[in-house]
Design a protein around this motif. Structure first.
Motif, PDB file in Angstrom:
ATOM      1  N   UNK A 135      -7.358   0.871  36.652  1.00  0.00           N
ATOM      2  CA  UNK A 135      -8.211   1.926  36.359  1.00  0.00           C
ATOM      3  C   UNK A 135      -8.456   1.616  34.810  1.00  0.00           C
ATOM      4  N   UNK A 136      -9.731   1.552  34.440  1.00  0.00           N
ATOM      5  CA  UNK A 136     -10.117   1.370  32.966  1.00  0.00           C
ATOM      6  C   UNK A 136     -11.499   2.468  32.791  1.00  0.00           C
TER       7      UNK A 136
ATOM      8  N   UNK B  29     -15.358  -1.935  24.505  1.00  0.00           N
ATOM      9  CA  UNK B  29     -14.561  -2.707  25.818  1.00  0.00           C
ATOM     10  C   UNK B  29     -13.781  -1.608  26.379  1.00  0.00           C
ATOM     11  N   UNK B  30     -13.731  -1.852  27.822  1.00  0.00           N
ATOM     12  CA  UNK B  30     -13.116  -0.806  28.583  1.00  0.00           C
ATOM     13  C   UNK B  30     -11.557  -0.890  27.823  1.00  0.00           C
TER      14      UNK B  30
ATOM     15  N   UNK C  90      -6.475  11.661  45.518  1.00  0.00           N
ATOM     16  CA  UNK C  90      -7.147  12.752  46.362  1.00  0.00           C
ATOM     17  C   UNK C  90      -8.953  12.318  45.873  1.00  0.00           C
ATOM     18  N   UNK C  91      -9.060  11.196  45.209  1.00  0.00           N
ATOM     19  CA  UNK C  91     -10.607  10.701  44.984  1.00  0.00           C
ATOM     20  C   UNK C  91     -11.230  11.409  43.905  1.00  0.00           C
ATOM     21  N   UNK C  92     -10.380  12.231  43.095  1.00  0.00           N
ATOM     22  CA  UNK C  92     -11.006  12.590  41.684  1.00  0.00           C
ATOM     23  C   UNK C  92     -11.460  11.441  40.786  1.00  0.00           C
ATOM     24  N   UNK C  93     -10.565  10.585  40.793  1.00  0.00           N
ATOM     25  CA  UNK C  93     -10.886   9.332  40.384  1.00  0.00           C
ATOM     26  C   UNK C  93     -10.911   8.363  41.340  1.00  0.00           C
ATOM     27  N   UNK C  94     -11.663   7.109  41.194  1.00  0.00           N
ATOM     28  CA  UNK C  94     -11.730   5.913  41.926  1.00  0.00           C
ATOM     29  C   UNK C  94     -11.099   4.742  41.065  1.00  0.00           C
ATOM     30  N   UNK C  95     -10.443   3.941  41.699  1.00  0.00           N
ATOM     31  CA  UNK C  95     -10.015   2.432  41.051  1.00  0.00           C
ATOM     32  C   UNK C  95     -10.924   1.795  40.623  1.00  0.00           C
ATOM     33  N   UNK C  96     -10.895   1.109  39.451  1.00  0.00           N
ATOM     34  CA  UNK C  96     -11.767  -0.080  38.783  1.00  0.00           C
ATOM     35  C   UNK C  96     -11.612  -1.315  39.955  1.00  0.00           C
TER      36      UNK C  96
END
Length: 250
Positions: free
Chosen positions: A12-13, A21-22, A57-63
């Protein structure tokens, strides 16, 4: 026990601004959460543990990589409701979780949104309020409750949705010390019921007493994953030893 959550090589970034830059928070994390297991996620502030928890729980999604909840890819937007039903989350600041002016209405908010019939809603709300020990406050204004009581309302709200996993993200961090105990007691009761739980916490004694597994994250990497008796008595990495040296254990 069945594998319920699988994080496979997730990264995740984020970008502060479009032309920058990320910023990398973590990379190549692999974790499995099993049904009926209580997992404590530990680490220094800024280690990435809360960011990691929000992926479950999908509040954030992986990069990069994938997270699966009961076999459902969290990136599948059409299954977001199912994921949130399965993994109920309680956040750090109880004030940010209040959505109504009366406790029982606040607790029922999510149930109304998913169309639970009034009779069943009443039963769910009352049962959860009794289970968490705040039934007597159901007609009170949430903003007038103590910090510990507000956090218990947030736990009740999650319980009412009948999630298969409860995810707690530093739920005692915003509380005064005397309020921490009442919230930990509720979480301990839930753990004794055999619930599947993931707890991001700095409460080391609590994690040592109730966890089935410890995941130690440092600088965006999982450095140790072990049973609590092994992690707390014989940490393998220098960073884990430094982390534990801050705390005193009986």
């Amino acid at each position: 026990m069945n594998d319920f959550i699988e994080a496979k090589s997730i990264s995740f970034s984020y970008r502060v601004e479009d032309n920058q830059k990320p910023v990398n928070v973590f990379e190549n994390l692999n974790v499995t959460i099993r049904e009926g297991e209580m997992t404590a996620v530990l680490g220094h502030n800024g280690s990435g543990k809360s960011t990691f928890a929000k992926h479950l729980n999908a509040i954030l999604l992986p990069s990069g990589g994938k997270v699966y909840v009961d076999g459902i890819d969290t990136a599948d937007e059409q299954r977001l409701y199912d994921i949130r039903q399965k993994v109920g989350m309680v956040f750090q600041n109880p004030d940010n979780q209040i959505v109504a002016t009366v406790v029982e209405e606040d607790v029922a908010f999510g149930l109304e949104n998913i169309g639970v019939p009034p009779k069943e809603m009443r039963e769910r709300v009352d049962r959860a309020l009794m289970d968490v020990g705040i039934y007597e406050y159901k007609k009170h204004a949430p903003h007038r409750l103590s910090g510990g009581q507000k956090q218990r309302v947030a736990i009740v709200r999650a319980l009412c949705m009948h999630p298969e996993i409860l995810l707690f993200d530093e739920v005692t961090a915003a509380l005064d010390p005397e309020m921490v105990r009442e919230v930990l007691d509720v979480m301990l009761d839930l753990a004794k019921q055999g619930r599947t739980m993931i707890i991001v916490t700095h409460e080391m004694q609590f994690a040592k007493a109730v966890a089935d597994k410890v995941v130690f994250i440092d600088q965006g990497k999982i450095l140790e994953e072990a049973a609590p008796e092994e992690f707390f008595t014989n940490p393998k990495t220098e960073r884990a030893k430094q982390f534990l040296n801050v705390f005193q254990f009986d």
